[in-house]
Design a protein around this motif. Structure first.
Motif, PDB file in Angstrom:
ATOM      1  N   MET A  96      -3.319  16.630 -58.168  1.00 14.27           N
ATOM      2  CA  MET A  96      -4.592  15.937 -57.946  1.00 14.27           C
ATOM      3  C   MET A  96      -5.481  16.698 -56.978  1.00 14.27           C
ATOM      4  SD  MET A  96      -5.257  12.144 -56.498  1.00 14.27           S
ATOM      5  CE  MET A  96      -5.519  12.653 -54.838  1.00 14.27           C
ATOM      6  N   CYS A  97      -6.782  16.752 -57.263  1.00 10.80           N
ATOM      7  CA  CYS A  97      -7.785  17.308 -56.331  1.00 10.80           C
ATOM      8  C   CYS A  97      -8.898  16.279 -56.170  1.00 10.80           C
ATOM      9  CB  CYS A  97      -8.415  18.576 -56.905  1.00 10.80           C
ATOM     10  SG  CYS A  97      -7.307  19.956 -57.006  1.00 10.80           S
ATOM     11  N   ILE A  98      -9.729  16.517 -55.140  1.00 11.96           N
ATOM     12  CA  ILE A  98     -10.925  15.679 -54.967  1.00 11.96           C
ATOM     13  C   ILE A  98     -12.128  16.616 -54.935  1.00 11.96           C
ATOM     14  CG2 ILE A  98     -12.100  14.100 -53.390  1.00 11.96           C
ATOM     15  CD1 ILE A  98      -9.451  12.815 -52.895  1.00 11.96           C
ATOM     16  N   VAL A  99     -13.094  16.368 -55.837  1.00 16.89           N
ATOM     17  CA  VAL A  99     -14.267  17.249 -55.946  1.00 16.89           C
ATOM     18  C   VAL A  99     -15.534  16.433 -55.765  1.00 16.89           C
ATOM     19  CG1 VAL A  99     -13.116  18.873 -57.501  1.00 16.89           C
ATOM     20  CG2 VAL A  99     -14.413  16.971 -58.458  1.00 16.89           C
ATOM     21  N   ARG A 100     -16.624  17.150 -55.498  1.00 17.02           N
ATOM     22  CA  ARG A 100     -17.912  16.452 -55.325  1.00 17.02           C
ATOM     23  C   ARG A 100     -18.340  15.829 -56.649  1.00 17.02           C
ATOM     24  NH1 ARG A 100     -20.962  20.499 -51.117  1.00 17.02           N
ATOM     25  NH2 ARG A 100     -19.516  20.061 -49.414  1.00 17.02           N
ATOM     26  N   PRO A 101     -18.828  14.577 -56.594  1.00 18.33           N
ATOM     27  CA  PRO A 101     -19.118  13.877 -57.855  1.00 18.33           C
ATOM     28  C   PRO A 101     -20.335  14.425 -58.591  1.00 18.33           C
ATOM     29  CG  PRO A 101     -19.618  12.467 -55.962  1.00 18.33           C
ATOM     30  CD  PRO A 101     -19.018  13.707 -55.418  1.00 18.33           C
ATOM     31  N   ASP A 102     -21.262  15.066 -57.867  1.00 19.69           N
ATOM     32  CA  ASP A 102     -22.441  15.588 -58.558  1.00 19.69           C
ATOM     33  C   ASP A 102     -22.478  17.103 -58.422  1.00 19.69           C
ATOM     34  OD1 ASP A 102     -22.793  15.298 -55.841  1.00 19.69           O
ATOM     35  OD2 ASP A 102     -24.297  13.710 -56.035  1.00 19.69           O
ATOM     36  N   GLY A 103     -23.093  17.755 -59.401  1.00 22.12           N
ATOM     37  CA  GLY A 103     -23.170  19.209 -59.365  1.00 22.12           C
ATOM     38  C   GLY A 103     -21.855  19.829 -59.819  1.00 22.12           C
ATOM     39  N   PRO A 104     -21.655  21.138 -59.519  1.00 24.01           N
ATOM     40  CA  PRO A 104     -20.403  21.787 -59.924  1.00 24.01           C
ATOM     41  C   PRO A 104     -19.207  21.131 -59.218  1.00 24.01           C
ATOM     42  CG  PRO A 104     -21.700  23.228 -58.501  1.00 24.01           C
ATOM     43  CD  PRO A 104     -22.552  22.035 -58.813  1.00 24.01           C
ATOM     44  N   PRO A 105     -18.009  21.173 -59.860  1.00 21.00           N
ATOM     45  CA  PRO A 105     -16.841  20.479 -59.275  1.00 21.00           C
ATOM     46  C   PRO A 105     -16.278  21.224 -58.061  1.00 21.00           C
ATOM     47  CG  PRO A 105     -16.228  21.605 -61.302  1.00 21.00           C
ATOM     48  CD  PRO A 105     -17.699  21.803 -61.154  1.00 21.00           C
ATOM     49  N   GLN A 106     -17.027  21.160 -56.957  1.00 19.32           N
ATOM     50  CA  GLN A 106     -16.593  21.870 -55.744  1.00 19.32           C
ATOM     51  C   GLN A 106     -15.604  21.006 -54.966  1.00 19.32           C
ATOM     52  OE1 GLN A 106     -19.858  23.249 -53.314  1.00 19.32           O
ATOM     53  NE2 GLN A 106     -18.578  23.410 -51.515  1.00 19.32           N
ATOM     54  N   CYS A 113     -13.751  19.047 -52.200  1.00 15.88           N
ATOM     55  CA  CYS A 113     -14.272  18.368 -51.019  1.00 15.88           C
ATOM     56  C   CYS A 113     -13.540  18.821 -49.768  1.00 15.88           C
ATOM     57  CB  CYS A 113     -14.081  16.862 -51.169  1.00 15.88           C
ATOM     58  SG  CYS A 113     -15.178  16.144 -52.386  1.00 15.88           S
ATOM     59  N   LYS A 114     -14.142  18.431 -48.624  1.00 12.72           N
ATOM     60  CA  LYS A 114     -13.436  18.622 -47.354  1.00 12.72           C
ATOM     61  C   LYS A 114     -12.539  17.410 -47.113  1.00 12.72           C
ATOM     62  CE  LYS A 114     -16.889  21.697 -45.509  1.00 12.72           C
ATOM     63  NZ  LYS A 114     -17.979  21.913 -44.579  1.00 12.72           N
ATOM     64  N   THR A 115     -11.655  17.530 -46.156  1.00 14.88           N
ATOM     65  CA  THR A 115     -10.658  16.460 -45.975  1.00 14.88           C
ATOM     66  C   THR A 115     -11.284  15.145 -45.547  1.00 14.88           C
ATOM     67  OG1 THR A 115     -10.312  17.379 -43.777  1.00 14.88           O
ATOM     68  CG2 THR A 115      -8.681  17.943 -45.472  1.00 14.88           C
ATOM     69  N   ASP A 116     -12.475  15.184 -44.896  1.00 14.52           N
ATOM     70  CA  ASP A 116     -13.091  13.925 -44.467  1.00 14.52           C
ATOM     71  C   ASP A 116     -14.281  13.551 -45.365  1.00 14.52           C
ATOM     72  OD1 ASP A 116     -14.711  15.982 -43.685  1.00 14.52           O
ATOM     73  OD2 ASP A 116     -15.313  15.066 -41.793  1.00 14.52           O
ATOM     74  N   GLU A 117     -14.214  13.973 -46.635  1.00 16.43           N
ATOM     75  CA  GLU A 117     -15.329  13.751 -47.559  1.00 16.43           C
ATOM     76  C   GLU A 117     -14.840  12.900 -48.732  1.00 16.43           C
ATOM     77  OE1 GLU A 117     -18.737  16.582 -49.655  1.00 16.43           O
ATOM     78  OE2 GLU A 117     -16.971  17.503 -48.793  1.00 16.43           O
ATOM     79  N   ILE A 118     -15.686  11.973 -49.152  1.00 21.06           N
ATOM     80  CA  ILE A 118     -15.373  11.160 -50.335  1.00 21.06           C
ATOM     81  C   ILE A 118     -15.770  11.948 -51.574  1.00 21.06           C
ATOM     82  CG2 ILE A 118     -15.874   8.991 -51.552  1.00 21.06           C
ATOM     83  CD1 ILE A 118     -14.752   8.259 -48.942  1.00 21.06           C
ATOM     84  N   GLY A 119     -14.910  11.967 -52.573  1.00 22.89           N
ATOM     85  CA  GLY A 119     -15.268  12.672 -53.802  1.00 22.89           C
ATOM     86  C   GLY A 119     -14.613  12.019 -54.996  1.00 22.89           C
ATOM     87  N   GLU A 120     -14.784  12.664 -56.163  1.00 18.84           N
ATOM     88  CA  GLU A 120     -14.166  12.123 -57.372  1.00 18.84           C
ATOM     89  C   GLU A 120     -12.758  12.677 -57.512  1.00 18.84           C
ATOM     90  OE1 GLU A 120     -14.932  11.594 -62.167  1.00 18.84           O
ATOM     91  OE2 GLU A 120     -16.189  12.993 -61.051  1.00 18.84           O
ATOM     92  N   ILE A 121     -11.830  11.785 -57.858  1.00 25.42           N
ATOM     93  CA  ILE A 121     -10.436  12.202 -58.045  1.00 25.42           C
ATOM     94  C   ILE A 121     -10.313  12.847 -59.418  1.00 25.42           C
ATOM     95  CG2 ILE A 121      -8.078  11.318 -58.322  1.00 25.42           C
ATOM     96  CD1 ILE A 121      -8.878   9.034 -56.368  1.00 25.42           C
ATOM     97  N   ILE A 122      -9.737  14.074 -59.456  1.00 24.31           N
ATOM     98  CA  ILE A 122      -9.462  14.704 -60.753  1.00 24.31           C
ATOM     99  C   ILE A 122      -7.968  14.999 -60.838  1.00 24.31           C
ATOM    100  CG2 ILE A 122     -11.790  15.659 -61.051  1.00 24.31           C
ATOM    101  CD1 ILE A 122     -10.700  18.360 -60.153  1.00 24.31           C
ATOM    102  N   GLY A 129     -12.688   8.581 -54.066  1.00 25.68           N
ATOM    103  CA  GLY A 129     -11.691   8.281 -53.036  1.00 25.68           C
ATOM    104  C   GLY A 129     -11.407   9.479 -52.162  1.00 25.68           C
ATOM    105  N   PHE A 130     -10.287   9.399 -51.428  1.00 20.20           N
ATOM    106  CA  PHE A 130      -9.882  10.483 -50.539  1.00 20.20           C
ATOM    107  C   PHE A 130      -8.372  10.415 -50.356  1.00 20.20           C
ATOM    108  CE2 PHE A 130     -10.815   6.793 -47.952  1.00 20.20           C
ATOM    109  CZ  PHE A 130      -9.806   6.765 -46.985  1.00 20.20           C
ATOM    110  N   VAL A 131      -7.836  11.487 -49.791  1.00 20.67           N
ATOM    111  CA  VAL A 131      -6.396  11.535 -49.511  1.00 20.67           C
ATOM    112  C   VAL A 131      -6.200  11.225 -48.038  1.00 20.67           C
ATOM    113  CG1 VAL A 131      -4.313  12.943 -49.589  1.00 20.67           C
ATOM    114  CG2 VAL A 131      -6.093  13.241 -51.313  1.00 20.67           C
ATOM    115  N   GLY A 132      -5.411  10.200 -47.772  1.00 22.70           N
ATOM    116  CA  GLY A 132      -5.172   9.801 -46.392  1.00 22.70           C
ATOM    117  C   GLY A 132      -3.903  10.440 -45.837  1.00 22.70           C
ATOM    118  N   PRO A 133      -3.461   9.981 -44.651  1.00 24.85           N
ATOM    119  CA  PRO A 133      -2.243  10.517 -44.048  1.00 24.85           C
ATOM    120  C   PRO A 133      -1.043  10.292 -44.966  1.00 24.85           C
ATOM    121  CG  PRO A 133      -3.416   9.023 -42.551  1.00 24.85           C
ATOM    122  CD  PRO A 133      -4.069   8.917 -43.873  1.00 24.85           C
TER     123      PRO A 133
END
Length: 1628
Positions: free
Chosen positions: A776-786, A788-797, A842-846
């Motif tokens: 699983m990764c977390i990427v920015r929901p808009d624009g290219p699938p970049q 995310c940083k650890t404290d950023e909300i993104g789309e789960i792929i 979402g995001f990945v927590g501890p």
């Protein structure tokens, strides 16, 4: 405050300007409150006098509200919250509500937020509604225990009432409706209470009778360049505190709210007191109340107060508008330091980035791996193999138990039966559907599965039968009717999947909607389907040697699951055989399923978790599934808990909704035990609000054996399937931690732990770990699938073998979703493995725990910030909706209006909710959402119960609801629009600067730029010298006689029998003619009667009161023969005396007429009892009836000593309601007639047809004067005859072969409406208009291009040339400036940019350009006329194609206004004014119209290039809003396009608010649909926020005889509460 010790008025001007600039920045949101305080303190520091702290002085300047010590100002309502709201950028919502949720924590937050507003006394004005508009539909559906609609999607946890403290009263000011009405009648301030309306049943205060004031005419013709209504000054209340000059500037809206008893003005004439007829009645010219004061009324009002605008305050409308102003109060904007230019393409105010916006600061996220997928030796090679195994070895083992409607077991399907029936179905599908040699289904074909939720057994058999036959099942919902929500989208799914066959059960087939012949309906958008019944009795047993083919799982599709997108499109997610098997294996490992367990499934078994766990994984592990359908849950909410207890179930599969229902009903069952559960899977546990529903359920059922560690939330999506699930916990182990996040951070897409404001915190629970075998990764929901940083909300792929493979049949969409390769911060792909987008944010927590905070579908992007639709639903539902709306029936979505997304909430209102309850709930929701989410709502609508489109399981169909809203088909019963608070990206208002550049410099600048001065002229009015030629051409009077009397006398002698006039009736029959000699003799009789009966002296005014006809013409010349001055007045309408007679009376009084000439009928009317009810009939001047006069001749025909003497007075009511009379001299009459004769080539052998009102302007000239001067024959058609026979005018043109005709816009409208469908009939009758060379519309306005085009187009079929129709233009100062005539080029059309036009500039654009406005030339300039375009402020000439006021110089200019006071300055200003530069000697008259001159490429008769004059609109009519100039007809055109039910509309302003009045031609339930559409279209096309929307019946908007709207009169009627509107909406 930093300015406590400072006298602001004593500060230097630059400091005051800087303070004003600061206030503006704060009100615009360009500076924070903190920054504002800091800068202000710094500015004032040098001037602070350090004294001991004391209370602020009375005149302390505080922008938010006027000083409260004045009892005439409204109560202070702190506007800080509105300012804060304004500072925030708006946000937008839309999407899915599938999992919404409401928590007690959240309710506390909402209550705290609302408590903040308690002190503000913010009373929103309630809309005014006619009783009939509020129609509730009956409730047809049974609702679950909390009396919500048991919708499947209504997962909001509703707490027991014990958990809910009642919300504090938001508005202590909500008093009874009578109180504010009575109080305003007594003259106190307009209260800021949210009042109800008179239609809600309170008593209307009865006016006391008072003697009628003696009428004193006080008439002043007024010219208002900036549209300020002229009112008598009101005395200010004595106890008003002294205000500094800048205070007045800051609180400009209060200028209109001070109320004082009007001591020196009698009540204005009530000319609208009659109830409007259902269709538009006779068109009457009504002067505005504000213009002529002191007229006696039919019924007077007691203790009438007026505001500064002359509006009676005891009208509830003024009170409510005042409330609206109090709510929208903002400081007046100080002048900007520079001009606002519109040259940049960017219209929108770009919000400055806030330096305090939180930004992600962590490192780039690493992909998260799930545990490896273990290999178990006895896992089957394919799912069908597992079924075959259990069917053969464990045939008696139960597979599925179905329940009946009462919740009791109906039947149990064993694995043996499931296997044998599935094999029978597979055999039947492959071998028995067609004829012997024809195979209808082949492996790989798609088949629809149509089974109701109450019949899981049939569905299981069908699904596994398809798998065994290797055809691909596509489960869909059962269609119930043609109008099902989203039914055509399901057709799109079936079409894209190529489905031709549908499997169903016998019972279901019988229930499908049928045609009268018994065939199944063809649903909208569906392909043709063959229906196959799968009940056992219809299946064929296979032969002994036939076995289904069960291959090892491969990548071919196994089944297709439907998924509805945010826009409503339904697509099919294909799941391959290997993905299906792998997913079952991963679920088995994650959930630790064991063979032979029991599972209770409350979810839909056709898709998602219900299918994956309850149908597929269950069979793989030989689990016994107990299926609890939705219908059982509605009837018995505790049924699933009872099933767990009875069957000792190990696993239960539920949604938050089911937890809530069970809690509501748990008191009925005290002995149930949930101790057997090892896993309670919460399917929508990913919803942010599910945490408190899980807590509340545990709280109630822990005493029933429920263990805390068994609650397992999970996150899923149709594309990625199961993304994460919490594993069942070890007893006694600590429960996972919760994340308490800041909502502000979330809206910027970053994770911040909430520490400060617990009201805007979001508590989320984890959904466990990633699935086995997944990455699983977390990427920015808009624009290219970049990444995310650890404290950023993104789309789960997700990358996994257990996920969807594609959108079936849609390769383009598939690539963007199923083949995503994430990239790092530099845009470089991080590998080659394709990932699938899950649509979850979402995001990945501890500890690698996954947290989900929302869905892409429910994401609303407002002003660059993200909001989740479910969060907004939860906040709205926390505002105690018990009495007002159904909790499960609420939709949140966003619409794009004016370059941003706007949030709309629609909910179903309970039938027993009162207006006040609903309105109060709506205003609380506004406040709560504003406080918690910092986003303004654009629209909040309540619709009657059971009217929103539903999904099959009872939830609200969001995309259909949004479409209904945009199409105007929602039919709300309550609506609240808040554009003022949420539209924050409007451009800054333009402030006109003091003109630093003189007119001379402008002129020189134009010359340097190569632009000619904008002026144009008609050809010369030449004189013919040759007397013989004169006699030959019969032009004697035109040369020799300066007076029409001489011309008529001469014609009577030289050509006595020449017919000048022919009058037709409605049947086209001639009812009157006048030859030259007949007219002369009738005029002599009337002149004799005037001198004998009337004892009239030379020069006295005589009123002519006649219907259109020849009597009117004869009386006109009779007056001239007697030396009197005729005043032509439209007669009163006998059916509408109360409205029309006061205008007649007013003109008679204002003109000081010595006598009235009229017919016998009209004389009786003037003296009737009905007339006495409207006016004082005892004081009429002498009335002479001219019907049967004796044959007398006057001693002599009067000849004026000089041609400059007045020939007649021309009275007219302008569109702004001004009654103006102008003096027309004999010289002007002669010059005008000569000019028209030359332009139209009129001579005695010509015939023209006139279908015009003959009472003023050019219509009167053509009807009465032109024929006598030029000798041509005029065929007169009274326009009112067209109401009974619309074809009269056109058939006359055809019958008499007329070449030139004159009409008005109202005549054209009558023809279009009356003959629109009858052109074939006209053709059959032989009507042929090919003879018509010119058809001129006589008007004093901008040409109505749309109307003339549709007229030309409509009657093209009967021969009308497209070049024939043109327009004329005249004004009060000059009755005829342009007229197309017979020679010269055709009128040309140009397209101008509307944005530039608002800035008083002309920018020509191409046809079809956005924001373009077509303008047609107003005809050719008449001979002898010169026009010049002038800047109305500097009075200097302007260049070619510049917008300015049209000034005219001509021998037929009017001589001046006729007034009872000698207004010399006004006279000089309008009739004899000079340019400030250029040609300082010529005297010009100001028309009061804006326009421009453009030199065209066309050539005129003399061979020169033609100068075209374009009229844009009347200066009096323009609306000055936000520093820009708007023409009302442009806004009205946009409004009329907004909805099919808008017949006509009119706009005006009141205290800086734009008011739109629209006539509703549809049913009254459409009325509230118009409010958002009108608001949207005006915002989109004109960048204006509508303040008040008024919906009225057809025919209410007053229209004068020329077909022009009388907007100021409408405004007065509205403010005096005389319109009887269907609905009035006050936009916040």
């Amino acid at each position: 405050m930093a300015d406590r010790g400072v006298d602001l008025s004593a500060l230097p001007k630059e400091v005051r300007d800087q303070l004003a600039e600061l206030d503006l920045e704060l009100s615009e949101g360009d500076i924070t409150q903190k920054g504002y305080e800091k800068k202000r303190t710094k500015l004032l520091a040098p001037y602070i006098i350090h004294t001991p702290v004391e209370p602020p002085p009375q005149n302390d300047v505080q922008p938010p509200a006027p000083s409260s010590s004045s009892s005439h100002a409204p109560p202070p309502s702190s506007s800080s919250r509105y300012r804060e709201r304004r500072n925030r950028r708006t946000h937008r919502n839309g999407g899915t509500r599938d999992d919404r949720y409401r928590s007690d924590i959240h309710s506390e937050a909402v209550q705290a937020a609302l408590a903040k507003h308690k002190e503000e006394k913010m009373a929103l004005p309630m809309p005014t509604k006619r009783r009939s508009t509020y129609v509730q539909s009956p409730i047809n559906t049974r609702t679950p225990p909390d009396s919500s609609s048991g919708s499947e999607d209504e997962t909001s946890v509703r707490r027991q009432s014990s958990l809910v403290a009642p919300i504090p009263q938001v508005n202590p000011n909500l008093q009874s409706p009578d109180s504010w009405i009575n109080r305003s009648v007594q003259g106190s301030s307009t209260s800021s209470s949210a009042s109800s309306t008179l239609s809600h049943g309170e008593a209307k205060p009865q006016p006391q009778s008072q003697p009628q004031p003696q009428y004193k005419p006080q008439y002043q013709p007024l010219y208002q360049p900036h549209h300020q209504p002229q009112h008598q000054p009101q005395p200010q209340p004595q106890h008003q505190p002294h205000e500094q000059p800048q205070t007045a500037a800051i609180t400009d809206m209060m200028a209109h709210s001070r109320i004082a008893p009007s001591q020196n003005s009698a009540p204005p004439p009530d000319v609208t007191a009659v109830a409007p007829p259902p269709t538009r009645g006779p068109r009457v010219d009504l002067p505005s109340n504000a213009v002529v004061r002191g007229m006696s009324r039919g019924q007077s009002r007691s203790s009438m107060m007026e505001t500064a605008d002359g509006v009676p305050v005891n009208s509830r409308v003024s009170t409510k508008i005042q409330q609206l102003l109090n709510t929208l109060k903002r400081p007046k904007r100080p002048p900007l330091s520079e001009f606002f230019t519109d040259d940049s393409e960017e219209i929108v105010e770009v919000p400055q980035p806030d330096p305090n916006t939180p930004k992600p600061e962590g490192r780039q996220i690493m992909p998260v791996k799930g545990e490896p997928l273990g290999v178990v030796s006895n896992w089957p090679p394919a799912l069908q193999a597992a079924l075959a195994r259990w069917g053969a070895t464990q045939g008696k083992s139960p597979a599925l138990t179905a329940l009946d409607i009462t919740g009791k077991p109906l039947y149990t399907l064993t694995y043996g039966k499931l296997w044998s029936r599935s094999v029978k179905l597979a055999y039947t599908l492959l071998n028995k559907l067609g004829t012997k040699n024809e195979q209808i289904l082949k492996p790989g074909d798609r088949v629809a599965l149509v089974y109701p939720n109450s019949d899981p057994g049939m569905f299981w058999v069908a699904f596994y039968g398809c798998l065994l036959a290797e055809v691909i099942p596509v489960p869909i919902e059962v269609p119930l009717s043609r109008k099902d929500a989203g039914i055509s989208q399901v057709g799109f799914l079936l079409g894209s999947c190529g489905v031709g066959l549908a499997l169903t059960s016998e019972i279901c087939l019988k229930g499908l909607p049928k045609t009268p012949t018994g065939e199944i309906l063809q649903f909208k958008g569906w392909p043709r389907l063959k229906w196959v019944v799968t009940d056992s009795k219809y299946l064929t047993k296979p032969s002994k040697d036939w076995q289904p083919h069960v291959p090892t799982a491969n990548t071919d599709p196994a089944y297709i699951e439907y998924k509805a997108s945010k826009e409503g499109t339904v697509v099919g997610v294909a799941v391959s055989k290997v993905a299906m098997l792998t997913h079952c294996q991963a679920l088995t490992q994650a959930c630790n399923y064991c063979e032979g367990e029991t599972l209770v499934n409350v979810l839909d078994f056709k898709k998602d978790m219900g299918l994956w766990h309850g149908v597929l994984t269950a069979v793989m592990n030989r689990i016994h599934t107990i299926s609890v359908p939705y219908a059982v849950m509605k009837a018995c909410p505790l049924s699933w808990v009872q099933r767990v207890h009875i069957h000792k179930a190990r696993v239960a599969l539920v949604k938050c909704r089911d937890l809530h229902w069970a809690m509501m009903a748990h008191r009925d069952q005290r002995d149930t035990s949930l101790g057997s559960l090892r896993m309670l899977i919460v399917a929508d546990g990913a919803n942010p609000w599910s945490v408190s529903s899980c807590d509340a359920f545990l709280n109630v059922f822990q005493s029933h054996g429920l263990k805390p560690e068994v609650i397992c939330p999970c996150a899923t999506s149709p594309e990625a399937m199961t993304v994460a699930i919490r594993r069942p916990g070890v007893p006694g182990a600590p429960l996972p931690a919760r994340a308490i996040l800041s909502m502000g951070g979330l809206s910027h897409g970053v994770i911040r732990v909430n520490t400060e404001d617990k009201n805007s915190a979001l508590t989320v629970q984890d959904v466990g770990h990633v699935m086995p075998g997944a990455l699983m990764c977390i990427v920015r929901p808009d624009g290219p699938p970049q990444l995310c940083k650890t404290d950023e909300i993104g789309e789960i792929i997700i990358n996994s073998r257990a996920g969807g493979t594609m959108y079936y049949g849609l390769p383009g969409l598939t690539k963007n979703t199923f083949e995503v390769i994430p990239v790092n911060a530099n845009g470089v792909p991080i590998g080659e493995i394709p990932f699938v987008r899950s649509g979850l944010l979402g995001f990945v927590g501890p500890g690698s725990l996954i947290f989900v905070v929302g869905k892409i579908e429910g994401l609303l992007m407002v002003s660059g910030r993200r909001h989740n639709a479910d969060d907004l639903v939860a906040t709205a539902l926390a505002v105690e909706p018990v009495k007002t709306v159904y909790r499960g029936r609420i939709a949140v979505f966003s619409v794009t209006v004016f370059y941003d997304e706007r949030v709309v909430i629609v909910a179903e209102q309970r039938p027993d909710a009162s207006e006040e309850d609903s309105f109060q709930w709506m205003s609380r929701v506004l406040q709560a959402i504003d406080s918690i989410h910092q986003v303004g709502l654009y629209c909040l609508a309540l619709v009657p119960a059971n009217t929103l489109p539903k999904t099959p399981l009872g939830g609200i169909h969001i995309s259909d609801t949004k479409q209904f809203f945009l199409d105007g088909n929602l039919h709300p019963c309550n609506i609240l629009m808040c554009p003022h608070t949420c539209v924050t990206n409007l451009p800054k208002p333009r402030q006109k600067q003091p003109v630093g550049v003189g007119p001379a410099s402008v002129m020189v600048g134009n010359l340097v730029a190569g632009k000619r001065i904008a002026q144009a002229a008609g050809r010369d009015l030449g004189m013919i010298e040759d007397q013989d030629l004169v006699r030959k051409l019969c032009m004697w009077p035109t040369v020799m006689h300066q007076y029409l009397t001489e011309a008529l006398h001469w014609r009577a002698q030289t050509d006595p029998d020449h017919v000048l006039y022919v009058l037709l009736n409605a049947k086209g029959v001639t009812v009157g003619t006048a030859t030259c000699v007949q007219l002369h003799k009738r005029a002599e009789k009337i002149a004799a009667a005037l001198t004998e009966k009337g004892s009239i002296n030379t020069g006295e005014n005589v009123v002519l009161l006649y219907p259109p006809g020849i009597d009117l013409i004869a009386s006109f010349y009779g007056c001239l023969y007697a030396g009197c001055v005729p005043v032509n007045v439209r007669p009163p309408h006998p059916q509408n005396l109360a409205a029309t007679l006061p205008t007649v009376r007013m003109i008679i009084d204002v003109s000081k007429a010595a006598c009235i000439l009229t017919t016998q009928n009209l004389m009786r009317t003037l003296r009737s009892k009905e007339a006495a009810a409207s006016v004082n009939i005892k004081t009429w001047p002498t009335i002479i009836d001219t019907d049967d006069l004796p044959r007398r001749r006057p001693p002599q025909i009067y000849k004026p000593p000089t041609a400059e003497m007045i020939a007649y007075l021309d009275f007219s009511v302008s569109t702004t309601g001004m009654l103006t009379g102008v003096k027309i001299s004999h010289a002007a009459v002669s010059a005008l007639c000569r000019s028209i004769k030359l332009q139209c080539e009129l001579y005695s052998s010509r015939q023209i047809a006139i279908c015009l009102d003959p009472y003023c302007g050019l219509g009167f000239v053509l009807w009465c004067l032109a024929s006598v001067y030029s000798g041509h024959q005029s065929i007169l058609i009274p326009p009112f005859e067209l109401e009974t026979c619309p074809s009269l005018w056109l058939s006359t043109l055809s019958q008499y072969r007329i070449r030139d005709t004159f009409c008005s816009y109202s005549v054209m409208e009558l023809c279009i409406k009356g003959l629109g469908t009858q052109t074939e009939l006209l053709k059959a009758r032989g009507v042929n208009l090919s003879c018509v060379r010119s058809c001129v519309v006589i008007a004093e306005e901008r040409p109505r291009l749309a109307l003339t085009h549709s007229f030309s187009k409509l009657f093209k079929d009967v021969g009308l040339s497209s070049r024939a129709v043109s327009t004329a233009f005249g004004s009060r100062v000059n009755l005829a400036i342009c007229l197309q005539g017979t020679t010269g080029p055709d009128p040309c059309t140009v397209y101008v940019d509307m944005k530039s036009l608002r800035h008083d500039r002309v920018r020509l654009v191409e046809r079809g350009a956005p924001q373009s406005l077509p303008l047609m030339e107003s005809g050719k300039i008449l001979p002898g006329v010169r026009v010049i375009i002038v800047n109305p402020e500097t009075r200097g000439p302007l260049g070619d194609s510049h917008l300015g006021e049209i000034w005219v110089n001509s021998p037929h200019n009017a001589s001046g206004y006729y007034t009872i006071y000698g207004e010399e300055s006004l006279q000089a200003d309008h009739f004899n004014t000079k340019l400030s530069f250029g040609d300082p000697h010529t005297l010009w008259a100001r028309t009061g119209y804006l326009g421009f001159v453009k030199r065209t490429e066309l050539l005129d008769a003399s061979g020169d290039r033609h100068d075209a004059l374009f009229v844009v609109g009347s200066l009096d009519e323009t609306l000055e809003l936000r520093g820009l100039r708007y023409h009302p007809n442009d806004i009205e055109t946009s409004v009329s396009r907004a909805h099919r039910s808008i017949a006509e509309s009119a706009v005006f302003t009141w205290t800086n608010l734009l008011v739109v009045v629209s006539e509703l031609c549809g049913s009254e339930q459409d009325a509230l649909d118009l409010v958002p559409l009108i608001t949207n279209v005006v915002l989109e096309e004109h960048h204006l926020i509508v303040g008040v929307v008024v919906i009225v019946d057809p025919g209410v908007i007053p229209i004068n005889s020329r077909g022009e709207k009388q907007r100021m009169h409408l405004r007065d009627s509205f403010l005096a509460d005389q319109l009887d509107p269907i609905y009035v909406a006050y936009n916040m």
